[in-house]
Design a protein around this motif. Structure first.
Motif, PDB file in Angstrom:
ATOM      1  N   SER A   1       0.864  -1.184   0.000  1.00  0.00           N
ATOM      2  CA  SER A   1       0.000   0.000   0.000  1.00  0.00           C
ATOM      3  C   SER A   1       0.900   1.233   0.000  1.00  0.00           C
ATOM      4  N   GLY A   2       0.263   2.401  -0.241  1.00  0.00           N
ATOM      5  CA  GLY A   2       1.018   3.642  -0.125  1.00  0.00           C
ATOM      6  C   GLY A   2       1.496   3.830   1.301  1.00  0.00           C
ATOM      7  N   TRP A   3       0.666   3.427   2.240  1.00  0.00           N
ATOM      8  CA  TRP A   3       1.021   3.521   3.667  1.00  0.00           C
ATOM      9  C   TRP A   3       2.309   2.739   3.929  1.00  0.00           C
TER      10      TRP A   3
ATOM     11  N   ASN B   1       5.420   4.424   2.399  1.00  0.00           N
ATOM     12  CA  ASN B   1       5.882   5.613   3.131  1.00  0.00           C
ATOM     13  C   ASN B   1       6.493   5.258   4.483  1.00  0.00           C
TER      14      ASN B   1
ATOM     15  N   HIS C   1       0.807  13.625   4.199  1.00  0.00           N
ATOM     16  CA  HIS C   1      -0.091  12.525   4.557  1.00  0.00           C
ATOM     17  C   HIS C   1       0.328  11.824   5.863  1.00  0.00           C
TER      18      HIS C   1
ATOM     19  N   SER D   1       0.618   8.852   6.716  1.00  0.00           N
ATOM     20  CA  SER D   1       1.556   7.723   6.623  1.00  0.00           C
ATOM     21  C   SER D   1       3.002   8.214   6.724  1.00  0.00           C
TER      22      SER D   1
ATOM     23  N   ASP E   1       3.972  16.242  -0.069  1.00  0.00           N
ATOM     24  CA  ASP E   1       3.110  15.613  -1.069  1.00  0.00           C
ATOM     25  C   ASP E   1       3.203  16.495  -2.312  1.00  0.00           C
TER      26      ASP E   1
ATOM     27  N   SER F   1      -3.869  15.790  -0.473  1.00  0.00           N
ATOM     28  CA  SER F   1      -5.085  14.968  -0.540  1.00  0.00           C
ATOM     29  C   SER F   1      -6.298  15.625   0.088  1.00  0.00           C
TER      30      SER F   1
ATOM     31  N   ASP G   1       5.690  12.586  -2.162  1.00  0.00           N
ATOM     32  CA  ASP G   1       4.588  11.628  -2.284  1.00  0.00           C
ATOM     33  C   ASP G   1       3.711  12.054  -3.464  1.00  0.00           C
TER      34      ASP G   1
ATOM     35  N   SER H   1       1.062  10.380  -4.668  1.00  0.00           N
ATOM     36  CA  SER H   1      -0.151   9.551  -4.698  1.00  0.00           C
ATOM     37  C   SER H   1      -1.272  10.151  -5.538  1.00  0.00           C
ATOM     38  N   HIS H   2      -1.446  11.493  -5.454  1.00  0.00           N
ATOM     39  CA  HIS H   2      -2.590  12.100  -6.139  1.00  0.00           C
ATOM     40  C   HIS H   2      -2.208  12.749  -7.468  1.00  0.00           C
TER      41      HIS H   2
ATOM     42  N   SER I   1       0.669   5.963  -3.601  1.00  0.00           N
ATOM     43  CA  SER I   1      -0.347   4.935  -3.410  1.00  0.00           C
ATOM     44  C   SER I   1      -0.867   4.582  -4.791  1.00  0.00           C
TER      45      SER I   1
ATOM     46  N   ALA J   1      -3.672   3.197  -5.097  1.00  0.00           N
ATOM     47  CA  ALA J   1      -5.125   3.085  -4.855  1.00  0.00           C
ATOM     48  C   ALA J   1      -5.836   4.360  -5.276  1.00  0.00           C
ATOM     49  N   LYS J   2      -5.195   5.163  -6.111  1.00  0.00           N
ATOM     50  CA  LYS J   2      -5.833   6.401  -6.605  1.00  0.00           C
ATOM     51  C   LYS J   2      -6.036   6.200  -8.111  1.00  0.00           C
TER      52      LYS J   2
ATOM     53  N   ALA K   1      -2.048  -1.037  -3.745  1.00  0.00           N
ATOM     54  CA  ALA K   1      -0.597  -1.228  -3.641  1.00  0.00           C
ATOM     55  C   ALA K   1       0.056   0.136  -3.499  1.00  0.00           C
TER      56      ALA K   1
HETATM   57  C1  LIG Z   1      -0.905  11.334  -0.087  1.00  0.00           C
HETATM   58  C2  LIG Z   1      -1.164   9.921   0.333  1.00  0.00           C
HETATM   59  N1  LIG Z   1      -0.117   9.111   0.609  1.00  0.00           N
HETATM   60  C3  LIG Z   1      -0.303   7.846   1.014  1.00  0.00           C
HETATM   61  C4  LIG Z   1      -1.564   7.312   1.148  1.00  0.00           C
HETATM   62  C5  LIG Z   1      -1.736   5.895   1.638  1.00  0.00           C
HETATM   63  O1  LIG Z   1      -2.067   5.104   0.546  1.00  0.00           O
HETATM   64  P1  LIG Z   1      -2.802   3.702   0.663  1.00  0.00           P
HETATM   65  O2  LIG Z   1      -4.250   3.981   0.763  1.00  0.00           O
HETATM   66  O3  LIG Z   1      -2.429   3.004  -0.604  1.00  0.00           O
HETATM   67  O4  LIG Z   1      -2.247   3.023   1.864  1.00  0.00           O
HETATM   68  C6  LIG Z   1      -2.671   8.085   0.851  1.00  0.00           C
HETATM   69  C7  LIG Z   1      -4.036   7.510   0.987  1.00  0.00           C
HETATM   70  O5  LIG Z   1      -4.965   8.067   1.426  1.00  0.00           O
HETATM   71  C8  LIG Z   1      -2.474   9.434   0.435  1.00  0.00           C
HETATM   72  O6  LIG Z   1      -3.522  10.244   0.178  1.00  0.00           O
END
Ligand SMILES: Cc1ncc(COP(=O)(O)O)c(C=O)c1O
Length: 414
Positions: free
Chosen positions: A119-121, A124, A145, A147, A185, A189, A214, A216-217, A245, A247-248, A254
């Motif tokens: 995951s992104g979590w 990080n 974020h 994480s 970031d 988010s 990061d 992710s977005h 992440s 998951a976006k 992942a």
């Molecule tokens: C900026 C950012 N980093 C990391 C994450 C964590 O990602 P994941 O949901 O894949 O664990 C998120 C998820 O909300 C996020 O918004």
């Protein structure tokens, strides 16, 4: 009574004897927050959506989660002979499908190498844990974020916050505490604001600090072929690590981080989530493999997302909503105190609009909000429905009394 019912009965009985130190914390949630502050309602509990409701809570920015080609690729993997191994990725053999996909993602992002995480979590937390340690200052944008903050805690490093998107404050903090790790970031988010990456890179270079961005977005949605904002700004060789992440825009479960091959070898023997948690499954890898091909060619979807974003942002601004903290596909309707956000959520829900409530600990206590996440598949009718709802509910939700409206008002007075 069935065995299952028996089990749950004994579990509940055990909970009745919860010690005082937990009971106090649960009371702070159920009594102080839910009963006393919110009149017995929960901020996150939306009614089930009716058919035709406009769903703006998912981070599937390019609207790919039901794409038949991607589903078929995943189904072929699930039904095929390759079931994959249930184990930590540390034990993967050279040339495994995960390694091949890591090389493909790294090439897409213009990096030497990279690591897929669960995951992104996990990406990080694992990254910060392998970089930071006791006594190391980690400079985090206040809106970075959770994480990333968690990674600092798990490394027992020193978290040093700096004001959101304020490079001058970052610089002062670094000058005071010395070289360390800077964490931002690329696209935030909560409100869709974009980091001043060029300035942050310069501060990292001048101070000799490591920089983590990061994405992710912004991965999939921004930059050449969706390779992200760092790539868009030509900064790939100047940012030590990019995380995301998946998951976006990639619409799976992942995370990924870019790094050198040498760092990857170290990471896999030092990152606790990489070592002590099982790796991705074959059908998950198959999804991302197909999604990566699709997304790198999805300029039309990226343009549609930009177009939707412009329409919604201009429409909301015209209606008097202060959404100027951000500029991208994440739009924050910041009512402020939680009771006001509850009224907002219900007003949207009654009009068939579903977003996501963000409140403490995801925001400051009196800056709670409903986040609207836009996607490339939104039709003109859906955008009109959203804007009509926002026009109609202004009085009902006391738009004038929102913390974001008051901020805007103060700025216009200055
Ligand atoms: C900026 C950012 N980093 C990391 C994450 C964590 O990602 P994941 O949901 O894949 O664990 C998120 C998820 O909300 C996020 O918004």
């Amino acid at each position: 009574m069935t065995f299952a019912a028996n089990q749950s009965f004994s579990a509940i009985r055990a909970e009745l004897c919860m010690p005082e130190f937990v009971r106090r914390r649960m009371d702070a949630h159920y009594v102080t927050r839910v009963q006393q502050l919110l009149g017995g309602e929960h901020l996150h509990v939306w009614k089930p959506a009716e058919a035709g409701a406009v769903m703006l809570a998912s981070n599937d920015y390019l609207n790919i989660s039901n794409h038949p080609h991607l589903l078929a690729a995943q189904a072929r993997s699930l039904l095929g002979s390759q079931s994959g191994m249930l184990m930590s990725s540390v034990f993967l053999q050279e040339g495994s499908s995960q390694h091949r996909l890591e090389a493909k993602f790294a090439a897409y992002m213009g990096a030497e190498d990279g690591v897929l995480a669960q995951s992104g979590w996990a990406a990080n937390v694992g990254l910060l844990q392998t970089l930071a340690g006791p006594g190391v200052p980690v400079y985090l944008d206040m809106m970075a974020h959770a994480s990333l903050w968690e990674g600092v805690q798990s490394a027992q490093a020193i978290g040093v916050p700096f004001l959101h998107n304020d490079p001058a404050h970052l610089e002062r903090q670094v000058d005071k505490q010395g070289a360390g790790i800077i964490v931002v970031d690329a696209l935030y988010s909560t409100n869709g604001s974009v980091a001043p990456l060029q300035r942050v890179v310069e501060i990292a270079e001048r101070s000799g600090s490591i920089l983590i961005v990061d994405e992710s977005h912004s991965l999939g949605t921004h930059g050449p072929r969706g390779a992200g904002l760092v790539a868009q700004l030509g900064l790939t060789e100047r940012v030590h690590f990019r995380t995301a992440s998946l998951a976006k825009a990639f619409a799976g479960r992942a995370g990924f981080l870019t790094c050198s091959s040498q760092f990857k070898g170290y990471f896999l023997s030092a990152s606790r989530p990489a070592i002590f948690s099982s790796c991705l499954l074959e059908h998950e890898l198959a999804w991302f493999d197909a999604a990566l091909d699709f997304i790198s060619a999805a300029d039309a979807q990226r343009a549609a997302l930009r177009d939707v974003t412009t329409q919604v942002r201009e429409g909301l601004r015209g209606l008097g909503y202060n959404i100027d903290d951000g500029s991208e596909q994440i739009v924050a309707l910041e009512a402020g105190p939680e009771p006001k956000t509850l009224v907002l959520r219900k007003a949207l829900e009654r009009r068939g609009i579903y977003g996501a409530v963000f409140c403490a600990p995801a925001t400051a206590k009196n800056r709670s909000l409903v986040r609207l996440t836009l996607n490339a598949g939104l039709s003109a009718q859906q955008i009109a429905r959203l804007l009509d709802a926002c026009a109609d509910m202004r009085h009902e939700v006391d738009l004038e009394g929102w913390s974001s409206s008051k901020r805007q008002h103060r700025l216009t007075l200055v």
